[in-house]
Each structure stands twice: as structure tokens, then as C-alpha cells.
Motif scaffolding. Structure first.
Motif, mmCIF file in Angstrom:
data_model
loop_
_atom_site.group_PDB
_atom_site.id
_atom_site.type_symbol
_atom_site.label_atom_id
_atom_site.label_comp_id
_atom_site.label_asym_id
_atom_site.label_seq_id
_atom_site.Cartn_x
_atom_site.Cartn_y
_atom_site.Cartn_z
ATOM 1 N N SER A 122 -0.001 2.112 -7.301
ATOM 2 C CA SER A 122 0.389 0.758 -6.931
ATOM 3 C C SER A 122 0.469 0.654 -5.408
ATOM 4 C CB SER A 122 1.738 0.414 -7.553
ATOM 5 O OG SER A 122 2.769 1.202 -6.968
ATOM 6 N N PRO A 123 0.430 -0.573 -4.845
ATOM 7 C CA PRO A 123 0.531 -0.714 -3.385
ATOM 8 C C PRO A 123 1.791 -0.085 -2.808
ATOM 9 C CG PRO A 123 -0.242 -2.761 -4.358
ATOM 10 C CD PRO A 123 0.132 -1.861 -5.495
ATOM 11 N N TYR A 124 2.908 -0.146 -3.508
ATOM 12 C CA TYR A 124 4.124 0.472 -3.008
ATOM 13 C C TYR A 124 4.005 1.991 -3.010
ATOM 14 C CZ TYR A 124 6.401 -4.069 -3.229
ATOM 15 O OH TYR A 124 6.731 -5.379 -3.019
ATOM 16 N N ILE A 183 7.086 -4.459 4.091
ATOM 17 C CA ILE A 183 8.500 -4.220 4.349
ATOM 18 C C ILE A 183 9.413 -4.846 3.323
ATOM 19 C CG2 ILE A 183 8.046 -4.104 6.825
ATOM 20 C CD1 ILE A 183 9.210 -6.891 7.098
ATOM 21 N N CYS A 184 8.869 -5.714 2.450
ATOM 22 C CA CYS A 184 9.710 -6.413 1.492
ATOM 23 C C CYS A 184 10.022 -5.505 0.318
ATOM 24 C CB CYS A 184 9.020 -7.683 0.990
ATOM 25 S SG CYS A 184 9.991 -8.568 -0.224
ATOM 26 N N ASP A 185 11.260 -5.486 -0.083
ATOM 27 C CA ASP A 185 11.700 -4.710 -1.240
ATOM 28 C C ASP A 185 12.032 -5.665 -2.357
ATOM 29 O OD1 ASP A 185 12.603 -2.862 -2.976
ATOM 30 O OD2 ASP A 185 14.530 -2.531 -1.998
ATOM 31 N N VAL A 186 11.208 -5.669 -3.431
ATOM 32 C CA VAL A 186 11.419 -6.582 -4.545
ATOM 33 C C VAL A 186 12.528 -6.026 -5.409
ATOM 34 C CG1 VAL A 186 10.346 -7.726 -6.495
ATOM 35 C CG2 VAL A 186 9.004 -7.204 -4.478
ATOM 36 N N LEU A 209 3.595 6.564 4.465
ATOM 37 C CA LEU A 209 4.778 6.779 5.294
ATOM 38 C C LEU A 209 5.282 8.212 5.213
ATOM 39 C CD1 LEU A 209 6.750 3.464 4.592
ATOM 40 C CD2 LEU A 209 5.304 4.017 6.554
ATOM 41 N N ASN A 210 5.080 8.860 4.064
ATOM 42 C CA ASN A 210 5.531 10.240 3.874
ATOM 43 C C ASN A 210 4.351 11.104 3.438
ATOM 44 O OD1 ASN A 210 8.467 9.640 4.229
ATOM 45 N ND2 ASN A 210 8.148 8.484 2.348
#
Length: 623
Positions: A281-283, A618-621, A290-291
Motif C-alpha cells: 500500500s502507499p503507506y 504526512i496525513c494519518d488516517v 523513510l526506514n
């Protein structure tokens, strides 16, 4: 192994008419760590133990021991291993979990218990420092020191030399026997094929020594299972060669997962079968970026083999040649009698848990493999996706009885999504698929691409599902209805942000990498500051319906509503080369809402797209 006498003899038990000499129940068992024991519970336990002592006071200990062994070897109804909730098995499991396996004898006892639980045979070496967990197709050798510390763990399959398994060594050193038991189950699952010598081996195991029985199991395995294992080895080699053909030096894991024809392949180790990771998924992609090296686990299938009601021609030797065909696909050798064999078995791509698929994709897979998928029960596709999203069993009732879900987003009113599950006439049906059968390695790339397409659709519908089915804080709500259109498309209906009519976004999932979106509004309503290309890019970037809806509503708030439509047309005529036209036709979706054209400058579009991309990162759903 020397057995320790745990209870006093018959004479000692007859002299002890009370429980004063026995340790209190709070000093052992579950309540060993409690500070104070319940007096009522102590009285009841003491009374029960007193009755047991009086009942067996006149019987010698040897008779009691024979009775326990008889119950363990010959339970009243079938084998203990076939009865998971057998009282004796439950007691033994509790004792094994309570014991701290530090000494050699306790570690051996724990390994013997694990093997009996899984239906394996256990054998101790003559020197008492090695334990063999055997079946008719493989064995696991656990080498121990005299103080019980694990030295090494080796695994051997038919025709293969024993291989040291570092993961099994670490599990036993950490005393993680539950995980070790699951790996034993995975090894057994590799050979879920009816053998032709299992009954005979079970008989001769009672008359042969441990070492001789072990030699027979390895040198003379079950003929059918040995052939099936050979076919599995050939398939794994072909899939690994296929992954190398599609792999380049500069490709990373994320690219291989999302775009590789064979996905990201991880070879079989120990009891863990070969798996193919085919979607992130994109997240998950963002977390991987990032890691670096975090190895985020995406969606995967496992390469297995199993029994079949019909006979299939399976390869028993690798079929891929070094060269590639003209279309870029690998070239395969023909299935001759020397390279294949007719077996009552089949290869499978197995899911960790049943996966919802549309009827059209199921038919496409069956057409590609030529083998029907058994055990399908058709139902509403959206209903199956909702159930799959609630991956915990205790949430099954929540998924079955609710179609309205509340999704919270930052900097936006709460969303309320009604999942329209469709009707029987709509034909948007699907089924939960546990495993996909196939017989040739060339079928795998086509299956992987269909699975990517399906998981992309499921991800979008699942983004509207939340555990919150009640608006507890009575906050402001934005209402949306998600309805199926075709097997790969759906619509999101909502009230126009600055009008009184309904608006609709139709999303057509063409593949896992391509989505086509179209916005439809009433001609009398104000044109929204979003074109189809902008909505498509946001959805492909985020793979989230709530984030797309938030982007549409945020753009509508920032739009200047005091401008005249005629002024907007004049401005667009002065800059015709930077316009963005909105589709007016509903494309047969049945929404009965005609679209109105709108024009924005290219600079505004790029700014909006950049803002949406940043928000997706940056949005956290909160769901």
C-alpha cells in the motif's frame, strides 16, 4: 530417560489423612505468583485432594501409573492428537508450559510433547543428548548439551543432506516452543499428500529400534510423497529462475513487489514455504522509504503443493531454459514424460486467510490455469471486502450487521460512509478464495497480476471501513455512499459542497497501477475546482477514498464563489492552452447526473496536485 517419582507411595499416602504435610496450592500452579489465596478456593481444593487421597490410599502407585499410561496410549475415543480438547492433553500442555525447561530431561520432555502434539515420532539418541523428531518424509535433529542448552538444529528432507536451521536454533534457545511447533506444522503441511506406507511405518516403529526406524524413514520415504516433493522442488527452482530473469541490478524491493512479473520471491526456509510478495500500500511504501531496510510486510501468497481429486501432469525437473522468448517471457521446455509425471496432486498459491475476489477475476484465473477453484460460495463482493477488513474474529458480527462507518481525518469534518453491497441483479459478486490451483510455473505471472488488480480494488473499498459505527461525539458529518458499478469500478455519491444536488465520483480500477476517475455534477450547481486528472492522481497516490473526498472538499472551500461563471469563461478563452476540461458524460454509470465543464490554469492544477501529494505523505488516517 529416568522418570522421577512425583507422588508418595501407597504406605505414605495412607498415613497422611490430612493435607497438612502437602504444600499449599498457592505455592504451585497458576496461583504461584499471587500474594494471597482465596480461602474459599483453598477449602474446596483441599477437600477435593482429600477425597482423591482417600480414594487411592489403598492402591499401589504402580497401578495408578499403569492407568495413566493406558489413558495416554489408548484414549477412549481416538488418538489424543486428534482430540485437541482432550482433558489429559490439556493437563499435559499446562504442565509443559509451567515447567521451566532448563535441564536436559525437561527439554527432551518438551520436545517429545511437541512431536506428539503434531503427530510426529520422537527418538532419543543412545547418549541422550540428541532428539529426533521424525515423520515418514523428514526429520529434525536437535543437538543438546548435558545441561540442556541447544547446540544445533538440523533439518533433512528426502534426498537432501541435513541443513542447519538458524531460525530453529534461535527459537529453541529463546524457549519459544509455540513458534517452534508452528514450524513443525508447516513442515507437515508440505506433505499433505496421501502416502502409501504410513500405516506400515506406524506398525514397524513399535518393533524396531529408534535409530533403525529413523534410517528406514529417510532412505525409503513414501513413494507418492517423495514424487510430490520432487515436483515442488522443480517448481521452486523455476520460480526462482523466473525472478532472476525479471530482476535488474538497480531494482529495489518495492519496485520488484509492485512491478515484477513474479513479484518479490522469498525462498523456502525450514517449515516456512516459499512466498511471493506482490503488493504494498502507499503507506507501506512510504514507511519503507523513510526506514530503509525495515522490510515492511506486504500482501503475499505461499507456494505449496497439495492433494487433488484428479490426476495432473506435474513437472519433476526445472523447465526454464536460459534464453527468453520474443515477448520477453521465459522459455519453457515441453512437458515430456522424462520431465513430468502424472500425480494426484496440484500446486497452489495459498493465502494466509481467505481473500475476497470478484467473480470475473476468479473466472479469468480459472481460464488461465485450466483448473477450477473448489469450495467457492458466491456473495456480495463489497460485503466480503468489509468482512475481510475486520481481520479479527470477534469483529465478524460488526462487519455483518453494519454498512455505515465513520472515518476521522485531520483538518476535515468526520466522514460517514455507507457501503452499498449491491443486489443480486447487479451481478457484482465474489467469493473468498483460500488457494489457487495450477500445474505449470508459467501460470504464476498472470495470477500475480490479477491478484494485484484485485487487492487494489479491495484497498480502496476497505479504506471506507472503520471500527467506528456510531458517531459518539455528535460532530459535523459529511455523508458518502459507495456503490458498485462493475466488477472493477464503483461510485462515491455525496451532496455538492456548494449546491443542493448530488455529485458523484466514478472510479474505474483498470489495474493495480492505473485508475481512471470522473467527476459528475448537476449542470445547475457551481463547478467544483477539481478536474478528473487531479482526482485520478490523488487516488493513485493515496489509494484512499476518504483522502480523495477530503481533497475535493478542501478545494471547493478555497474556490472563489463570488466570481461569475461568465468571467470564468472569459478567463479561459484568454488562456485556452492551459485549460482542464471536465467530462460531461456519465459514461453509462446510471448516476443520471450530467457533468459541467470547468477550466483551471495549469499552475493552479500543479499547486493542487503538489498539495495533495504532500497531504498523502504526512496525513494519518484515523480509522
Amino acid at each position: 530417560m529416568q522418570r522421577t517419582q512425583l507422588l508418595p507411595g501407597a504406605k505414605a499416602r495412607s498415613k497422611r489423612a490430612s493435607l497438612c504435610a502437602w504444600p499449599p496450592p498457592a505455592s504451585c500452579g497458576i496461583e504461584a505468583g499471587s500474594r494471597e489465596a482465596d480461602p474459599v478456593k483453598l477449602i474446596s481444593i483441599n477437600a477435593l485432594m482429600d477425597k482423591l487421597h482417600l480414594k487411592y490410599a489403598q492402591k499401589p502407585w504402580i497401578e495408578t501409573l499403569k492407568l495413566v499410561r493406558l489413558c495416554m496410549d489408548r484414549p477412549p475415543r481416538g488418538s489424543i492428537s486428534d482430540t485437541p480438547y482432550h482433558p489429559l492433553l490439556s493437563c499435559l500442555e499446562k504442565i509443559q508450559r509451567t515447567l521451566n525447561a532448563k535441564s536436559l530431561s525437561t527439554v527432551m520432555s518438551r520436545l517429545e510433547f511437541l512431536s506428539e502434539q503434531r503427530g510426529l515420532k520422537s527418538h532419543i539418541s543412545p547418549n541422550g543428548t540428541a532428539c529426533y523428531l521424525t515423520s515418514d518424509m523428514f526429520y529434525v535433529e536437535v543437538q543438546l548439551e548435558k545441561d540442556g542448552k541447544v547446540i544445533d538444529v538440523k533439518l533433512a528432507h528426502p534426498g537432501e543432506a541435513p541443513v542447519v536451521c538458524d531460525d530453529l536454533v534461535q527459537l529453541l534457545r529463546m524457549k519459544n516452543y509455540d513458534a517452534f511447533g508452528k514450524i513443525l506444522e508447516g513442515l507437515l503441511n508440505l506433505y499433505q499428500i496421501p502416502g502409501n506406507r504410513l500405516y506400515l511405518l506406524n506398525i514397524i516403529s513399535f518393533y524396531l529400534s529408534n535409530i533403525l526406524f529413523l534410517i528406514i524413514c529417510i532412505l525409503f520415504p513414501s513413494d507418492m510423497k517423495a514424487k510430490v516433493y520432487l515436483a515442488l522442488q522443480s517448481l521452486e527452482k523455476d520460480l526462482y529462475s523466473m525472478s532472476l530473469l525479471y530482476r535488474t541490478q538497480d531494482v529495489n524491493r518495492v519496485t520488484e513487489v509492485l512491478h515484477g512479473k513474479a513479484g518479490h520471491l522469498v525462498q523456502r526456509t525450514g517449515g516456512t514455504p516459499m512466498n511471493i510478495e506482490y503488493y504494498l500500500s502507499p503507506y507501506q511504501v512510504l514507511e519503507e522509504e523513510l526506514n530503509p531496510g525495515s522490510q515492511v510486510c506486504g500482501t503475499k501468497v505461499f507456494v505449496t503443493v497439495g492433494s487433488s481429486n484428479t490426476t495432473h501432469k506435474l513437472p519433476i525437473s526445472p523447465l526454464i531454459v536460459d534464453s527468453q522468448a520474443g515477448d520477453g517471457n521465459p522459455a519453457f521446455l515441453p512437458l515430456t514424460d522424462e520431465l513430468s509425471m502424472d500425480l494426484s496432486a496440484c500446486f497452489f498459491l495459498s493465502f494466509h486467510r481467505p481473500f475476497p475476489m470478484s467473480s470475473s477475476n476468479i473466472q479469468e484465473i480459472q481460464k488461465s490455469t485450466g483448473i477450477p477453484i473448489d469450495g467457492l460460495k458466491l456473495a456480495s463482493l463489497h460485503e466480503l471486502i468489509v468482512q475481510f477488513t475486520f481481520n479479527d474474529e470477534y469483529k465478524e458480527d460488526l462487519a455483518m450487521n453494519n454498512s455505515c462507518f465513520f472515518v476521522s481525518l485531520p483538518d476535515c469534518p468526520k466522514h460517514s460512509y455507507f457501503i452499498n453491497k449491491g443486489t443480486e441483479k447487479s451481478g457484482i459478486t465474489g467469493a473468498l478464495v483460500s488457494k489457487i490451483p495450477f500445474t505449470h510455473p508459467k501460470c504464476v505471472p498472470a495470477i500475480i497480476e490479477i491478484l494485484r488488480h484485485q487487492v487494489a480494488y479491495n484497498t480502496l473499498i476497505g479504506s471506507c471501513v472503520s471500527e467506528n459505527t456510531i458517531n459518539e461525539d455528535c460532530s459535523e458529518l459529511l455523508y458518502f455512499e459507495v456503490s458498485p458499478q462493475k466488477s472493477t469500478s464503483f461510485s462515491i455519491s455525496f451532496q455538492h459542497p456548494m449546491g443542493e444536488s448530488l455529485a458523484c465520483v466514478v472510479a474505474d480500477v483498470l489495474s493495480s497501477r492505473q485508475i481512471r476517475c470522473s467527476l459528475h455534477t448537476h449542470p445547475e450547481d457551481v463547478t467544483l475546482n477539481c478536474c478528473n486528472d487531479f482526482i485520478t492522481r490523488v487516488m493513485e497516490r493515496c489509494m484512499s477514498v476518504p483522502l480523495v473526498m477530503r481533497a475535493i472538499f478542501k478545494n471547493s472551500v478555497t474556490m472563489k464563489v463570488d466570481g461569475d461563471i461568465q468571467n470564468m469563461e472569459v478567463a479561459s478563452e484568454e488562456n485556452p492552452e492551459v485549460t482542464c476540461n471536465q467530462t460531461e458524460s456519465s459514461n453509462g454509470t446510471g448516476a443520471n447526473i450530467s457533468g459541467a465543464s470547468m477550466q483551471n490554469s495549469r499552475d493552479g492544477m500543479e499547486a493542487s496536485s503538489s498539495t495533495a501529494s504532500t497531504e498523502c505523505e504526512i496525513c494519518d488516517v484515523s480509522v
